[in-house]
Design an enzyme around this catalytic site. Structure first.
Site, PDB file in Angstrom:
ATOM      1  N   CYS A 196       0.796  -1.238   0.000  1.00  0.00           N
ATOM      2  CA  CYS A 196       0.000   0.000   0.000  1.00  0.00           C
ATOM      3  C   CYS A 196       0.825   1.283   0.000  1.00  0.00           C
ATOM      4  O   CYS A 196       0.570   2.191  -0.783  1.00  0.00           O
ATOM      5  CB  CYS A 196      -0.914   0.029   1.231  1.00  0.00           C
ATOM      6  SG  CYS A 196      -2.157  -1.260   1.210  1.00  0.00           S
TER       7      CYS A 196
HETATM    8  N1  LIG Z   1      -3.201  -5.534   1.971  1.00  0.00           N
HETATM    9  C1  LIG Z   1      -3.210  -4.480   2.768  1.00  0.00           C
HETATM   10  O1  LIG Z   1      -2.395  -4.332   3.677  1.00  0.00           O
HETATM   11  C2  LIG Z   1      -4.282  -3.434   2.612  1.00  0.00           C
HETATM   12  C3  LIG Z   1      -4.486  -2.488   3.620  1.00  0.00           C
HETATM   13  C4  LIG Z   1      -5.489  -1.527   3.459  1.00  0.00           C
HETATM   14  C5  LIG Z   1      -6.243  -1.529   2.277  1.00  0.00           C
HETATM   15  N2  LIG Z   1      -6.007  -2.464   1.309  1.00  0.00           N
HETATM   16  C6  LIG Z   1      -6.832  -2.440   0.091  1.00  0.00           C
HETATM   17  O2  LIG Z   1      -7.743  -3.522   0.154  1.00  0.00           O
HETATM   18  C7  LIG Z   1      -8.036  -3.981  -1.173  1.00  0.00           C
HETATM   19  C8  LIG Z   1      -7.867  -5.488  -1.219  1.00  0.00           C
HETATM   20  O3  LIG Z   1      -6.562  -5.803  -0.831  1.00  0.00           O
HETATM   21  P1  LIG Z   1      -6.120  -7.305  -0.479  1.00  0.00           P
HETATM   22  O4  LIG Z   1      -4.714  -7.188   0.006  1.00  0.00           O
HETATM   23  O5  LIG Z   1      -7.137  -7.983   0.366  1.00  0.00           O
HETATM   24  O6  LIG Z   1      -6.174  -7.944  -1.947  1.00  0.00           O
HETATM   25  P2  LIG Z   1      -5.859  -9.460  -2.360  1.00  0.00           P
HETATM   26  O7  LIG Z   1      -5.169  -9.381  -3.675  1.00  0.00           O
HETATM   27  O8  LIG Z   1      -5.228 -10.208  -1.235  1.00  0.00           O
HETATM   28  O9  LIG Z   1      -7.315 -10.111  -2.569  1.00  0.00           O
HETATM   29  C9  LIG Z   1      -8.267  -9.661  -3.459  1.00  0.00           C
HETATM   30  C10 LIG Z   1      -9.235 -10.819  -3.744  1.00  0.00           C
HETATM   31  O10 LIG Z   1     -10.297 -10.296  -4.565  1.00  0.00           O
HETATM   32  C11 LIG Z   1     -10.641 -11.313  -5.499  1.00  0.00           C
HETATM   33  N3  LIG Z   1     -11.387 -10.708  -6.605  1.00  0.00           N
HETATM   34  C12 LIG Z   1     -10.917  -9.968  -7.653  1.00  0.00           C
HETATM   35  N4  LIG Z   1     -11.952  -9.573  -8.428  1.00  0.00           N
HETATM   36  C13 LIG Z   1     -13.078 -10.066  -7.875  1.00  0.00           C
HETATM   37  C14 LIG Z   1     -14.470  -9.996  -8.219  1.00  0.00           C
HETATM   38  N5  LIG Z   1     -14.881  -9.335  -9.309  1.00  0.00           N
HETATM   39  N6  LIG Z   1     -15.369 -10.634  -7.436  1.00  0.00           N
HETATM   40  C15 LIG Z   1     -14.956 -11.325  -6.338  1.00  0.00           C
HETATM   41  N7  LIG Z   1     -13.663 -11.433  -5.966  1.00  0.00           N
HETATM   42  C16 LIG Z   1     -12.730 -10.801  -6.720  1.00  0.00           C
HETATM   43  C17 LIG Z   1      -9.321 -11.924  -5.889  1.00  0.00           C
HETATM   44  O11 LIG Z   1      -9.487 -13.212  -6.477  1.00  0.00           O
HETATM   45  C18 LIG Z   1      -8.590 -11.964  -4.529  1.00  0.00           C
HETATM   46  O12 LIG Z   1      -8.822 -13.193  -3.859  1.00  0.00           O
HETATM   47  C19 LIG Z   1      -7.144  -3.180  -2.110  1.00  0.00           C
HETATM   48  O13 LIG Z   1      -7.862  -2.079  -2.621  1.00  0.00           O
HETATM   49  C20 LIG Z   1      -6.054  -2.676  -1.192  1.00  0.00           C
HETATM   50  O14 LIG Z   1      -5.490  -1.478  -1.653  1.00  0.00           O
HETATM   51  C21 LIG Z   1      -5.060  -3.420   1.459  1.00  0.00           C
END
Ligand SMILES: NC(=O)c1ccc[n+]([C@@H]2O[C@H](COP(=O)([O-])OP(=O)(O)OC[C@H]3O[C@@H](n4cnc5c(N)ncnc54)[C@H](O)[C@@H]3O)[C@@H](O)[C@H]2O)c1
Length: 463
Positions: free
Chosen positions: A282
């Site tokens: 991030c």
């Molecule tokens: N990882 C962090 O530390 C963090 C912290 C704060 C905010 N975020 C934000 O949270 C969001 C998600 O991050 P994450 O780390 O959980 O992502 P990730 O990549 O671990 O997981 C995302 C999941 O979404 C699924 N996906 C994609 N398109 C989809 C759809 N159309 N329908 C259903 N599922 C779908 C993917 O298959 C995947 O399993 C991002 O916007 C990120 O910026 C992340």
């Protein structure tokens, strides 16, 4: 659009949740554990199969117990048809920054919206549905892309027939389960009262009683999320710059300085310490997006740009200390971008391994997480040797780099031969060791390094 009648607002009893990633899965499970029937959807069929088989896909403290507790109320699915019968939906899918485009892409959110709306359209009788976007979005995305798309797909009006809220996450990997339940505050972005009330009621189910809730417009909440991460990076870079300064001065102890500054409540101690450059999934991209946002309205963002410059200078400083002894082999400990997770995306260790490999230095690596070691092997192949213990990793190395502050590295002084060097940007190695360099913290060693640099002009080329 149907005529101007106020929709009936249901009590939320059942939700659909899109995206079961590192954040989405714990959050969906927390809602299920709060007695909400939860349809947990992910397009990754393999992931859904593993979840149905009771496997825990990510190493995250507390996740295994949480999934077990959520089990009676959670149903995993790889498609969205079942969202038809739910009262609210939460979307927490990736928002990647594509190469050359620091603005985050909302394409996955838009696809989830299409899948959700196709399910909701199958209803014979419309009823109000709350849609919460929880992914980090580029400020302005909900108003310019998501709300118009939902209105068009549903043929209904936002704020009247359905609600939209933006509830960003402030959790950190390795602390996600606790972080979702005990946030410092809950930020709810919405442009109408009902969306706010519904979203607040929903999230109150999972957060500790008394958690402050801040109600902002959607646009302001989008900006606040990115601004919060940029501010954290500013504090990190300030601490790292103090390390850079202390290193040059050769007579300063930056930990003492940071502890003194932390006593001033206007400054605060959180994130004000020096270590590796900031990295991960991030922080770097949020700073880039912030700069791009400012540029989109013809504004420079000199502070955020300087934060990036200081971050790069921290890489240079660590590299300089590593190369000061002309090592043939360096051991890099801590491959994940922070302790407690196996995620190596944006990991400072990877950037430093790359720099060492470019200089034909042999690199041995270790991380407590097997996944992190596998990612390193996939990224660097035979250019590195992966080890399964600290002792094996440091055995043949002339210099050892402590790349994250995992408590497992505290006892390193006893494991590294006295004629080898330990480069510790975090100041986390306990005890004494003749070759220990606590960057920016150790007067005598910093001074001797400076002297050795003066003696060996060839090393200046490394800077
Ligand atoms: N990882 C962090 O530390 C963090 C912290 C704060 C905010 N975020 C934000 O949270 C969001 C998600 O991050 P994450 O780390 O959980 O992502 P990730 O990549 O671990 O997981 C995302 C999941 O979404 C699924 N996906 C994609 N398109 C989809 C759809 N159309 N329908 C259903 N599922 C779908 C993917 O298959 C995947 O399993 C991002 O916007 C990120 O910026 C992340």
């Amino acid at each position: 659009m149907p005529p101007e009648t106020r929709s009936f607002y249901p009590v939320i009893d059942c939700i659909s949740f899109f995206g079961l990633g590192k954040l989405g899965l714990p959050l969906a499970a927390l809602f299920a554990r709060s007695e909400l029937r939860t349809l947990a959807i992910d397009i990754d069929r393999e992931l859904v199969a593993r979840l149905r088989a009771g496997q825990v896909p990510y190493p995250e403290p507390g996740l295994d117990d949480l999934l077990a507790e959520a089990e009676p109320r959670i149903t995993y699915a790889s498609e969205a048809r079942g969202a038809f019968g739910t009262d609210a939906s939460i979307i927490l899918v990736p928002t990647p920054s594509d190469a050359g485009h620091p603005e985050f892409s909302s394409r996955h959110i838009e696809q989830a919206c299409r899948d959700l709306c196709a399910a909701l359209k199958a209803r014979t009788e419309w009823r109000y549905h709350l849609i919460v976007i929880s992914s980090t979005v580029f400020p302005g995305t909900v108003a310019t892309r998501i709300a118009p798309l939902l209105e068009q797909l549903l043929g209904r009006r936002a704020g009247r027939d359905f609600g939209i809220a933006y509830v960003p996450d402030f959790v950190a990997l390795g602390d996600v389960v606790r972080g979702f339940q005990e946030p410092q505050f809950l930020l709810i972005g919405s442009d109408d009262e009902e969306s706010h009330a519904q979203a607040a009621a929903l999230f109150r189910r999972i957060v500790a009683p008394g958690t402050p809730i801040q109600h902002l417009s959607i646009r302001d909440a989008e900006l606040a999320k990115v601004a919060a991460n940029v501010f954290l990076c500013t504090k990190i870079s300030f601490g790292n710059f103090l390390a850079q300064l202390a290193d040059r001065l050769g007579g300063a102890d930056l930990d003492s300085i940071a502890s003194a500054l932390a006593l001033d409540p206007r400054i605060g101690g959180g994130f004000l310490r020096a270590g590796s450059p900031y990295g991960g999934t991030c922080l770097p991209r949020d700073v880039d997006a912030f700069v791009a946002l400012a540029r989109s309205v013809d504004l420079d963002a000199p502070l955020a740009s300087a934060v990036r410059d200081v971050n790069k200078a921290q890489y240079d400083l660590i590299e300089r200390h590593l190369l000061a002894g002309n090592p043939r082999c360096v051991a890099v400990l801590g491959l994940s971008f922070k302790p407690g997770t196996s995620v190596t995306i944006g990991s400072p260790a990877f950037e430093l391994v790359r720099r060492l490999a470019q200089r034909s230095v042999r690199v041995a690596v270790y991380d407590p997480a097997a996944d992190a070691r596998e990612s390193a092997h996939a990224a660097f192949g035979d250019a590195i040797t992966c080890h399964e213990s600290i002792t094996a990793c440091v055995a043949a190395a002339d210099a050892v780099l402590v790349c994250n502050s995992d408590p497992a590295f505290r006892g390193l002084a006893a494991k590294v031969a006295p004629d080898r060097r330990i480069i510790d940007p975090w100041g986390c190695v306990l005890g004494t060791h003749p070759g220990l360099v606590r960057i920016g913290r150790d007067q005598a060693l910093a001074a001797s390094l400076l002297a050795s640099r003066r003696r060996k002009p060839s090393l200046r080329a490394v800077r």
